[in-house]
Motif scaffolding. Structure first.
Motif, mmCIF file in Angstrom:
data_model
loop_
_atom_site.group_PDB
_atom_site.id
_atom_site.type_symbol
_atom_site.label_atom_id
_atom_site.label_comp_id
_atom_site.label_asym_id
_atom_site.label_seq_id
_atom_site.Cartn_x
_atom_site.Cartn_y
_atom_site.Cartn_z
ATOM 1 N N GLU A 1 -7.964 -0.849 0.667
ATOM 2 C CA GLU A 1 -8.431 -2.032 -0.056
ATOM 3 C C GLU A 1 -8.423 -1.505 -1.560
ATOM 4 O O GLU A 1 -8.188 -2.369 -2.551
ATOM 5 C CB GLU A 1 -9.752 -2.298 0.195
ATOM 6 C CG GLU A 1 -9.958 -2.926 1.804
ATOM 7 C CD GLU A 1 -10.026 -1.915 2.698
ATOM 8 O OE1 GLU A 1 -10.231 -0.631 2.308
ATOM 9 O OE2 GLU A 1 -9.889 -2.285 3.793
ATOM 10 N N PHE B 1 -6.787 -4.556 -3.075
ATOM 11 C CA PHE B 1 -7.698 -5.683 -3.552
ATOM 12 C C PHE B 1 -6.991 -6.478 -4.666
ATOM 13 O O PHE B 1 -7.060 -7.836 -4.517
ATOM 14 C CB PHE B 1 -8.992 -4.988 -4.158
ATOM 15 C CG PHE B 1 -10.103 -5.802 -4.717
ATOM 16 C CD1 PHE B 1 -10.627 -6.793 -3.949
ATOM 17 C CD2 PHE B 1 -10.119 -6.108 -6.269
ATOM 18 C CE1 PHE B 1 -11.547 -7.747 -4.460
ATOM 19 C CE2 PHE B 1 -10.908 -6.930 -6.653
ATOM 20 C CZ PHE B 1 -11.702 -7.782 -5.739
ATOM 21 N N TRP C 1 0.782 -1.272 -0.055
ATOM 22 C CA TRP C 1 -0.011 0.100 -0.102
ATOM 23 C C TRP C 1 0.926 1.242 0.097
ATOM 24 O O TRP C 1 0.663 2.120 -0.700
ATOM 25 C CB TRP C 1 -0.729 -0.132 1.328
ATOM 26 C CG TRP C 1 -1.630 1.100 1.510
ATOM 27 C CD1 TRP C 1 -2.767 1.717 1.023
ATOM 28 C CD2 TRP C 1 -0.977 2.317 2.546
ATOM 29 N NE1 TRP C 1 -3.107 2.952 1.637
ATOM 30 C CE2 TRP C 1 -2.200 3.207 2.621
ATOM 31 C CE3 TRP C 1 -0.175 2.253 3.348
ATOM 32 C CZ2 TRP C 1 -1.802 4.235 3.268
ATOM 33 C CZ3 TRP C 1 0.057 3.383 4.015
ATOM 34 C CH2 TRP C 1 -0.799 4.576 4.089
ATOM 35 N N GLN D 1 -4.020 -8.926 -3.263
ATOM 36 C CA GLN D 1 -4.740 -10.069 -2.485
ATOM 37 C C GLN D 1 -5.397 -11.085 -3.068
ATOM 38 O O GLN D 1 -5.589 -12.158 -2.445
ATOM 39 C CB GLN D 1 -5.756 -9.259 -1.569
ATOM 40 C CG GLN D 1 -4.824 -8.293 -0.505
ATOM 41 C CD GLN D 1 -5.693 -7.832 0.532
ATOM 42 O OE1 GLN D 1 -6.911 -7.572 0.462
ATOM 43 N NE2 GLN D 1 -5.069 -7.165 1.839
#
Length: 433
Positions: free
Chosen positions: A423, A427, A363, A430
Protein backbone atom coordinates in the motif's frame (compact mmCIF):
# COMPACT_ATOMS: atom_id res chain seq x y z
CA UNK A 1 16.21 -26.67 -33.13
CA UNK A 2 13.47 -26.05 -30.55
CA UNK A 3 11.79 -22.69 -30.02
CA UNK A 4 13.16 -22.52 -26.50
CA UNK A 5 16.74 -23.08 -27.69
CA UNK A 6 16.41 -20.26 -30.22
CA UNK A 7 15.09 -17.99 -27.48
CA UNK A 8 18.05 -18.70 -25.22
CA UNK A 9 20.47 -18.21 -28.15
CA UNK A 10 18.95 -14.77 -28.83
CA UNK A 11 19.39 -13.77 -25.18
CA UNK A 12 22.97 -15.09 -25.17
CA UNK A 13 23.86 -13.30 -28.43
CA UNK A 14 22.38 -10.07 -27.08
CA UNK A 15 24.52 -10.21 -23.91
CA UNK A 16 27.66 -10.96 -25.94
CA UNK A 17 27.00 -7.93 -28.15
CA UNK A 18 26.44 -5.75 -25.10
CA UNK A 19 29.70 -6.87 -23.51
CA UNK A 20 31.41 -6.02 -26.81
CA UNK A 21 30.13 -2.45 -26.34
CA UNK A 22 27.62 -2.64 -29.19
CA UNK A 23 24.83 -0.05 -28.62
CA UNK A 24 21.99 -1.54 -26.58
CA UNK A 25 19.29 -1.02 -29.21
CA UNK A 26 21.34 -2.81 -31.88
CA UNK A 27 22.32 -5.60 -29.47
CA UNK A 28 18.64 -6.31 -28.87
CA UNK A 29 17.27 -5.75 -32.35
CA UNK A 30 19.78 -7.63 -34.55
CA UNK A 31 19.60 -11.07 -32.84
CA UNK A 32 15.83 -10.66 -32.59
CA UNK A 33 15.40 -9.91 -36.32
CA UNK A 34 17.65 -12.85 -37.24
CA UNK A 35 15.55 -15.12 -35.02
CA UNK A 36 12.32 -13.90 -36.63
CA UNK A 37 13.77 -14.66 -40.06
CA UNK A 38 14.89 -18.14 -38.95
CA UNK A 39 11.51 -18.93 -37.37
CA UNK A 40 9.03 -17.32 -39.76
CA UNK A 41 10.82 -16.21 -42.90
CA UNK A 42 11.58 -12.95 -44.68
CA UNK A 43 7.98 -11.71 -44.89
CA UNK A 44 7.61 -12.01 -41.12
CA UNK A 45 10.59 -9.67 -40.64
CA UNK A 46 8.99 -6.87 -42.63
CA UNK A 47 5.67 -7.51 -40.93
CA UNK A 48 7.26 -7.32 -37.48
CA UNK A 49 9.24 -4.19 -38.35
CA UNK A 50 6.16 -2.47 -39.74
CA UNK A 51 3.96 -3.53 -36.84
CA UNK A 52 6.43 -2.69 -34.06
CA UNK A 53 7.69 0.59 -35.50
CA UNK A 54 4.26 1.86 -36.46
CA UNK A 55 2.34 0.69 -33.40
CA UNK A 56 4.81 1.92 -30.82
CA UNK A 57 6.16 5.03 -32.54
CA UNK A 58 2.60 6.29 -33.06
CA UNK A 59 1.90 5.96 -29.32
CA UNK A 60 0.62 9.31 -28.01
CA UNK A 61 2.15 8.56 -24.59
CA UNK A 62 5.63 8.81 -26.10
CA UNK A 63 5.27 12.59 -26.02
CA UNK A 64 5.63 12.35 -22.24
CA UNK A 65 9.31 11.42 -22.51
CA UNK A 66 10.68 14.45 -24.44
CA UNK A 67 8.44 16.85 -22.51
CA UNK A 68 9.66 15.67 -19.11
CA UNK A 69 13.25 15.63 -20.37
CA UNK A 70 12.82 19.22 -21.60
CA UNK A 71 11.30 20.19 -18.26
CA UNK A 72 14.29 18.75 -16.40
CA UNK A 73 16.81 20.44 -18.70
CA UNK A 74 15.14 23.83 -18.26
CA UNK A 75 15.12 23.43 -14.47
CA UNK A 76 18.79 22.46 -14.60
CA UNK A 77 19.69 25.65 -16.48
CA UNK A 78 17.48 27.80 -14.25
CA UNK A 79 20.03 27.50 -11.42
CA UNK A 80 17.59 26.29 -8.76
CA UNK A 81 19.89 23.50 -7.54
CA UNK A 82 22.25 25.82 -5.65
CA UNK A 83 19.37 27.58 -3.90
CA UNK A 84 17.81 24.27 -2.85
CA UNK A 85 21.06 23.16 -1.22
CA UNK A 86 21.43 26.54 0.49
CA UNK A 87 17.90 26.28 1.90
CA UNK A 88 18.40 22.80 3.36
CA UNK A 89 21.84 23.75 4.67
CA UNK A 90 20.28 26.54 6.71
CA UNK A 91 17.39 24.37 7.90
CA UNK A 92 19.62 21.48 9.03
CA UNK A 93 22.75 23.51 9.73
CA UNK A 94 22.67 23.00 13.50
CA UNK A 95 22.78 19.19 13.22
CA UNK A 96 26.10 17.37 13.02
CA UNK A 97 26.16 16.12 9.44
CA UNK A 98 23.59 18.73 8.44
CA UNK A 99 25.24 19.46 5.09
CA UNK A 100 25.19 15.78 4.10
CA UNK A 101 21.52 15.61 5.08
CA UNK A 102 20.96 18.83 3.13
CA UNK A 103 22.41 17.26 -0.01
CA UNK A 104 19.79 14.50 0.26
CA UNK A 105 16.93 16.95 0.80
CA UNK A 106 18.07 19.20 -2.05
CA UNK A 107 18.44 16.18 -4.34
CA UNK A 108 14.89 15.08 -3.52
CA UNK A 109 13.42 18.47 -4.36
CA UNK A 110 15.52 18.83 -7.51
CA UNK A 111 14.41 15.33 -8.53
CA UNK A 112 10.79 16.44 -8.24
CA UNK A 113 11.27 18.64 -11.30
CA UNK A 114 14.16 17.06 -13.20
CA UNK A 115 13.29 13.35 -13.51
CA UNK A 116 16.95 12.52 -14.10
CA UNK A 117 19.29 10.73 -11.72
CA UNK A 118 22.41 11.80 -13.59
CA UNK A 119 21.35 15.47 -13.75
CA UNK A 120 20.55 15.44 -10.03
CA UNK A 121 23.93 13.91 -9.18
CA UNK A 122 25.84 16.29 -11.42
CA UNK A 123 24.02 19.37 -10.14
CA UNK A 124 24.41 18.50 -6.45
CA UNK A 125 27.99 17.41 -7.03
CA UNK A 126 28.95 20.83 -8.35
CA UNK A 127 26.95 22.69 -5.69
CA UNK A 128 27.65 20.70 -2.52
CA UNK A 129 30.93 18.76 -2.75
CA UNK A 130 33.43 21.56 -2.24
CA UNK A 131 31.37 23.11 0.55
CA UNK A 132 31.21 19.78 2.39
CA UNK A 133 34.90 19.00 1.96
CA UNK A 134 35.92 22.50 3.06
CA UNK A 135 33.69 22.13 6.12
CA UNK A 136 35.52 18.95 7.16
CA UNK A 137 33.25 16.15 5.98
CA UNK A 138 34.88 12.82 5.14
CA UNK A 139 35.40 12.26 1.44
CA UNK A 140 33.53 8.94 1.41
CA UNK A 141 30.46 10.37 3.17
CA UNK A 142 30.47 13.39 0.87
CA UNK A 143 30.63 11.29 -2.28
CA UNK A 144 28.22 8.66 -1.02
CA UNK A 145 25.54 11.12 0.07
CA UNK A 146 25.58 13.02 -3.22
CA UNK A 147 25.64 9.88 -5.40
CA UNK A 148 22.84 8.27 -3.38
CA UNK A 149 20.78 11.46 -3.34
CA UNK A 150 21.02 11.53 -7.12
CA UNK A 151 19.20 8.19 -7.37
CA UNK A 152 16.06 9.92 -6.10
CA UNK A 153 15.85 11.52 -9.55
CA UNK A 154 14.31 8.34 -11.01
CA UNK A 155 12.00 7.49 -8.09
CA UNK A 156 10.34 10.81 -7.32
CA UNK A 157 8.21 11.76 -10.35
CA UNK A 158 8.59 12.75 -13.09
CA UNK A 159 10.68 9.69 -13.99
CA UNK A 160 11.59 8.39 -17.44
CA UNK A 161 12.19 4.91 -16.01
CA UNK A 162 8.54 4.72 -14.93
CA UNK A 163 7.43 5.84 -18.39
CA UNK A 164 9.54 3.21 -20.15
CA UNK A 165 8.39 0.50 -17.74
CA UNK A 166 4.78 1.56 -18.35
CA UNK A 167 5.22 1.25 -22.11
CA UNK A 168 6.85 -2.19 -21.85
CA UNK A 169 4.18 -3.54 -19.49
CA UNK A 170 1.18 -1.57 -20.84
CA UNK A 171 0.50 -0.08 -17.41
CA UNK A 172 -0.88 3.40 -16.66
CA UNK A 173 1.97 5.90 -16.72
CA UNK A 174 -0.02 8.23 -14.45
CA UNK A 175 -0.44 5.48 -11.85
CA UNK A 176 3.23 4.58 -12.04
CA UNK A 177 4.36 8.17 -11.54
CA UNK A 178 2.06 8.58 -8.54
CA UNK A 179 3.29 5.26 -7.12
CA UNK A 180 6.77 6.74 -6.77
CA UNK A 181 5.79 9.69 -4.57
CA UNK A 182 5.43 8.08 -1.12
CA UNK A 183 8.33 5.61 -1.58
CA UNK A 184 10.43 8.58 -2.75
CA UNK A 185 9.66 10.50 0.44
CA UNK A 186 10.35 7.44 2.61
CA UNK A 187 13.65 6.72 0.87
CA UNK A 188 14.70 10.36 1.31
CA UNK A 189 14.07 10.03 5.06
CA UNK A 190 15.86 6.67 5.18
CA UNK A 191 18.90 8.20 3.46
CA UNK A 192 18.90 11.02 6.03
CA UNK A 193 18.57 8.48 8.87
CA UNK A 194 21.49 6.50 7.42
CA UNK A 195 23.67 9.60 7.56
CA UNK A 196 22.70 10.19 11.20
CA UNK A 197 23.51 6.58 12.15
CA UNK A 198 26.85 6.60 10.32
CA UNK A 199 27.88 9.85 12.00
CA UNK A 200 26.70 8.60 15.42
CA UNK A 201 28.95 5.55 14.99
CA UNK A 202 31.86 7.63 13.66
CA UNK A 203 31.54 11.32 14.67
CA UNK A 204 34.78 12.17 12.91
CA UNK A 205 33.09 11.83 9.51
CA UNK A 206 31.27 15.17 9.94
CA UNK A 207 31.94 18.40 11.86
CA UNK A 208 29.67 20.11 14.36
CA UNK A 209 26.73 21.98 12.87
CA UNK A 210 26.39 25.73 12.31
CA UNK A 211 23.29 27.61 13.47
CA UNK A 212 21.38 30.07 11.30
CA UNK A 213 18.91 32.72 12.37
CA UNK A 214 15.19 32.34 11.80
CA UNK A 215 15.32 35.25 9.35
CA UNK A 216 18.01 33.49 7.29
CA UNK A 217 16.00 30.27 7.26
CA UNK A 218 12.80 32.00 6.15
CA UNK A 219 14.54 34.03 3.44
CA UNK A 220 16.10 30.83 2.04
CA UNK A 221 12.63 29.34 1.50
CA UNK A 222 11.56 31.95 -1.05
CA UNK A 223 13.48 30.71 -4.12
CA UNK A 224 12.35 27.11 -3.57
CA UNK A 225 8.71 28.07 -4.06
CA UNK A 226 9.34 27.72 -7.82
CA UNK A 227 10.14 24.05 -7.41
CA UNK A 228 7.25 23.37 -5.06
CA UNK A 229 4.80 25.18 -7.34
CA UNK A 230 5.92 23.30 -10.45
CA UNK A 231 5.83 19.91 -8.69
CA UNK A 232 2.39 20.66 -7.25
CA UNK A 233 1.09 21.75 -10.65
CA UNK A 234 2.36 18.69 -12.54
CA UNK A 235 1.87 15.91 -9.98
CA UNK A 236 -1.16 17.50 -8.31
CA UNK A 237 -2.77 18.00 -11.71
CA UNK A 238 -2.35 14.31 -12.51
CA UNK A 239 -3.56 13.17 -9.08
CA UNK A 240 -6.74 15.22 -9.17
CA UNK A 241 -7.47 14.31 -12.78
CA UNK A 242 -6.89 17.78 -14.23
CA UNK A 243 -4.24 16.48 -16.67
CA UNK A 244 -3.34 13.22 -18.30
CA UNK A 245 0.37 12.31 -17.90
CA UNK A 246 1.02 13.54 -21.44
CA UNK A 247 -0.73 16.86 -20.77
CA UNK A 248 1.06 17.17 -17.42
CA UNK A 249 4.44 16.75 -19.15
CA UNK A 250 3.57 19.58 -21.54
CA UNK A 251 2.40 21.80 -18.69
CA UNK A 252 5.61 20.99 -16.80
CA UNK A 253 7.80 21.92 -19.77
CA UNK A 254 5.99 25.23 -20.27
CA UNK A 255 6.15 25.93 -16.53
CA UNK A 256 9.89 25.23 -16.40
CA UNK A 257 10.40 27.48 -19.44
CA UNK A 258 8.55 30.34 -17.73
CA UNK A 259 10.52 29.85 -14.51
CA UNK A 260 13.81 30.04 -16.41
CA UNK A 261 12.61 33.20 -18.21
CA UNK A 262 11.37 34.90 -15.06
CA UNK A 263 14.62 34.11 -13.26
CA UNK A 264 16.52 35.53 -16.29
CA UNK A 265 18.63 32.38 -16.58
CA UNK A 266 17.70 31.32 -20.10
CA UNK A 267 19.97 32.70 -22.81
CA UNK A 268 19.78 31.71 -26.48
CA UNK A 269 22.88 29.56 -26.05
CA UNK A 270 21.37 27.75 -23.06
CA UNK A 271 18.08 27.29 -24.91
CA UNK A 272 19.96 25.76 -27.84
CA UNK A 273 21.85 23.42 -25.49
CA UNK A 274 18.60 22.49 -23.74
CA UNK A 275 16.85 21.54 -26.97
CA UNK A 276 19.89 19.67 -28.29
CA UNK A 277 20.23 17.63 -25.10
CA UNK A 278 16.50 16.89 -25.09
CA UNK A 279 16.62 15.61 -28.67
CA UNK A 280 19.73 13.54 -28.01
CA UNK A 281 18.32 11.88 -24.88
CA UNK A 282 14.91 11.31 -26.46
CA UNK A 283 16.42 9.64 -29.51
CA UNK A 284 18.57 7.42 -27.31
CA UNK A 285 15.57 6.29 -25.25
CA UNK A 286 13.29 5.75 -28.25
CA UNK A 287 15.78 3.50 -30.06
CA UNK A 288 16.25 1.39 -26.94
CA UNK A 289 12.48 1.04 -26.45
CA UNK A 290 11.99 -0.05 -30.09
CA UNK A 291 14.81 -2.59 -29.72
CA UNK A 292 13.15 -3.86 -26.55
CA UNK A 293 9.87 -4.46 -28.40
CA UNK A 294 11.70 -6.60 -31.00
CA UNK A 295 13.21 -8.63 -28.17
CA UNK A 296 9.85 -8.91 -26.44
CA UNK A 297 8.29 -10.23 -29.67
CA UNK A 298 10.92 -12.98 -29.99
CA UNK A 299 10.71 -13.85 -26.29
CA UNK A 300 6.96 -14.32 -26.58
CA UNK A 301 7.05 -16.55 -29.70
CA UNK A 302 9.84 -18.72 -28.24
CA UNK A 303 7.84 -19.20 -25.00
CA UNK A 304 10.71 -18.32 -22.65
CA UNK A 305 8.44 -16.72 -20.02
CA UNK A 306 6.30 -19.87 -19.90
CA UNK A 307 9.40 -22.02 -19.39
CA UNK A 308 10.60 -19.83 -16.51
CA UNK A 309 7.11 -19.74 -15.03
CA UNK A 310 6.98 -23.54 -15.10
CA UNK A 311 10.48 -23.76 -13.60
CA UNK A 312 9.57 -21.63 -10.60
CA UNK A 313 6.20 -23.38 -10.22
CA UNK A 314 7.96 -26.77 -10.03
CA UNK A 315 10.28 -25.46 -7.31
CA UNK A 316 7.24 -24.84 -5.06
CA UNK A 317 8.99 -21.90 -3.41
CA UNK A 318 7.00 -19.35 -1.40
CA UNK A 319 6.41 -15.99 -3.18
CA UNK A 320 8.92 -14.17 -0.97
CA UNK A 321 11.71 -16.62 -1.93
CA UNK A 322 11.00 -16.19 -5.65
CA UNK A 323 10.82 -12.43 -5.18
CA UNK A 324 14.17 -12.51 -3.37
CA UNK A 325 15.68 -14.48 -6.28
CA UNK A 326 14.43 -11.83 -8.73
CA UNK A 327 15.94 -9.03 -6.62
CA UNK A 328 19.24 -10.93 -6.39
CA UNK A 329 19.23 -11.34 -10.17
CA UNK A 330 18.80 -7.60 -10.62
CA UNK A 331 21.57 -6.85 -8.11
CA UNK A 332 23.97 -9.04 -10.11
CA UNK A 333 22.84 -7.64 -13.48
CA UNK A 334 23.24 -4.12 -12.14
CA UNK A 335 26.94 -4.81 -11.63
CA UNK A 336 27.55 -5.65 -15.28
CA UNK A 337 24.81 -3.97 -17.34
CA UNK A 338 23.72 -0.44 -18.08
CA UNK A 339 20.59 0.34 -16.08
CA UNK A 340 18.45 0.96 -19.16
CA UNK A 341 19.57 -2.36 -20.65
CA UNK A 342 18.83 -4.11 -17.37
CA UNK A 343 15.20 -3.01 -17.54
CA UNK A 344 14.35 -3.48 -21.19
CA UNK A 345 16.07 -6.87 -21.42
CA UNK A 346 14.54 -8.45 -18.33
CA UNK A 347 10.99 -7.06 -18.20
CA UNK A 348 9.62 -9.19 -21.09
CA UNK A 349 10.93 -12.31 -19.32
CA UNK A 350 10.25 -11.46 -15.67
CA UNK A 351 6.76 -10.07 -16.29
CA UNK A 352 5.19 -13.52 -16.64
CA UNK A 353 6.67 -14.65 -13.32
CA UNK A 354 5.43 -11.55 -11.51
CA UNK A 355 1.93 -12.10 -12.87
CA UNK A 356 2.09 -15.79 -11.87
CA UNK A 357 2.88 -14.74 -8.30
CA UNK A 358 -0.12 -12.38 -8.32
CA UNK A 359 1.92 -9.23 -7.70
CA UNK A 360 0.61 -5.84 -8.83
CA UNK A 361 2.51 -4.54 -11.86
CA UNK A 362 2.31 -0.92 -10.68
CA UNK A 363 3.88 -1.99 -7.37
CA UNK A 364 6.55 -3.96 -9.21
CA UNK A 365 7.40 -0.87 -11.24
CA UNK A 366 8.49 0.82 -8.00
CA UNK A 367 10.58 -2.24 -7.12
CA UNK A 368 12.25 -2.07 -10.54
CA UNK A 369 13.17 1.58 -10.00
CA UNK A 370 14.65 0.76 -6.59
CA UNK A 371 16.89 -2.01 -7.96
CA UNK A 372 17.97 0.40 -10.71
CA UNK A 373 18.87 2.88 -7.97
CA UNK A 374 21.11 0.26 -6.38
CA UNK A 375 22.77 -0.38 -9.72
CA UNK A 376 23.53 3.33 -10.08
CA UNK A 377 25.65 3.43 -6.90
CA UNK A 378 27.28 -0.02 -6.87
CA UNK A 379 30.55 -0.96 -8.58
CA UNK A 380 31.74 -1.50 -11.21
CA UNK A 381 29.09 0.23 -13.40
CA UNK A 382 27.54 2.64 -10.86
CA UNK A 383 26.82 5.50 -13.23
CA UNK A 384 26.06 8.11 -10.54
CA UNK A 385 29.50 7.54 -9.05
CA UNK A 386 31.18 8.05 -12.42
CA UNK A 387 29.15 11.23 -13.04
CA UNK A 388 30.13 12.63 -9.64
CA UNK A 389 33.78 11.78 -10.28
CA UNK A 390 33.63 13.56 -13.65
CA UNK A 391 32.24 16.81 -12.21
CA UNK A 392 34.34 16.66 -9.02
CA UNK A 393 37.67 14.99 -9.95
CA UNK A 394 39.11 15.57 -6.46
CA UNK A 395 36.79 12.78 -5.23
CA UNK A 396 38.21 9.53 -6.57
CA UNK A 397 35.97 6.61 -7.51
CA UNK A 398 37.10 4.41 -4.63
CA UNK A 399 36.02 7.02 -2.07
CA UNK A 400 32.69 7.61 -3.81
CA UNK A 401 31.84 3.91 -4.11
CA UNK A 402 32.88 3.31 -0.49
CA UNK A 403 30.43 5.94 0.73
CA UNK A 404 27.68 5.04 -1.74
CA UNK A 405 27.57 1.39 -0.65
CA UNK A 406 26.30 2.55 2.75
CA UNK A 407 23.10 3.70 1.04
CA UNK A 408 22.34 0.31 -0.49
CA UNK A 409 21.03 -0.73 2.96
CA UNK A 410 18.13 1.80 3.10
CA UNK A 411 17.14 0.86 -0.48
CA UNK A 412 16.96 -2.81 0.54
CA UNK A 413 15.00 -1.84 3.65
CA UNK A 414 12.44 -0.01 1.50
CA UNK A 415 12.15 -3.00 -0.86
CA UNK A 416 11.35 -5.25 2.12
CA UNK A 417 8.82 -2.71 3.43
CA UNK A 418 7.15 -2.56 0.02
CA UNK A 419 6.92 -6.35 -0.15
CA UNK A 420 5.07 -6.58 3.16
CA UNK A 421 3.20 -3.28 2.81
CA UNK A 422 2.49 -2.74 -0.92
CA UNK A 423 0.00 0.00 0.00
CA UNK A 424 3.01 2.30 0.43
CA UNK A 425 3.26 2.41 -3.35
CA UNK A 426 -0.37 1.72 -4.28
CA UNK A 427 -2.23 4.18 -2.04
CA UNK A 428 -1.90 7.24 -4.29
CA UNK A 429 -2.58 5.39 -7.58
CA UNK A 430 -5.69 3.80 -6.06
CA UNK A 431 -7.05 7.11 -4.81
CA UNK A 432 -6.18 9.41 -7.74
CA UNK A 433 -9.02 10.80 -9.81
Amino acid sequence: MSLETIGFLVIGAMFILMFLRIPIAIAMAVPSIIAIYFLRGERAIFGAIESILWTHSANYNLITIPMFILMGQLIFYSGIGEELFSMFRKLFGKIRGGMAISSIGASAMFAATSGSSLATTGTMGVMATKQMLNAGYSRSLTGGAIAAGGTLGILIPPSNIFIIYGMLTEQSIGHLLMAGVIPGIILTLLFMLTIKIVIALNPGMAPEGVSYSLKEKLSSLRPTLWTIALFALVIGGMYFGLFTPTEASGVGAVGAFLIALIRKKLTLVKLKDTLAETLKTTGFIFTIVIGAFFLSFVVSITRLPLILEGFFADLSLPPFAIFACIILMYVVLGMVLDTMAMIVVTIPIVLQIIQMLGFDLIWFGVIIVLVVEMAMITPPVGMNCFVLNSVVPELNLKEIFKGALLFVVPILVLIVLLFFFPEIALFLPQTMK
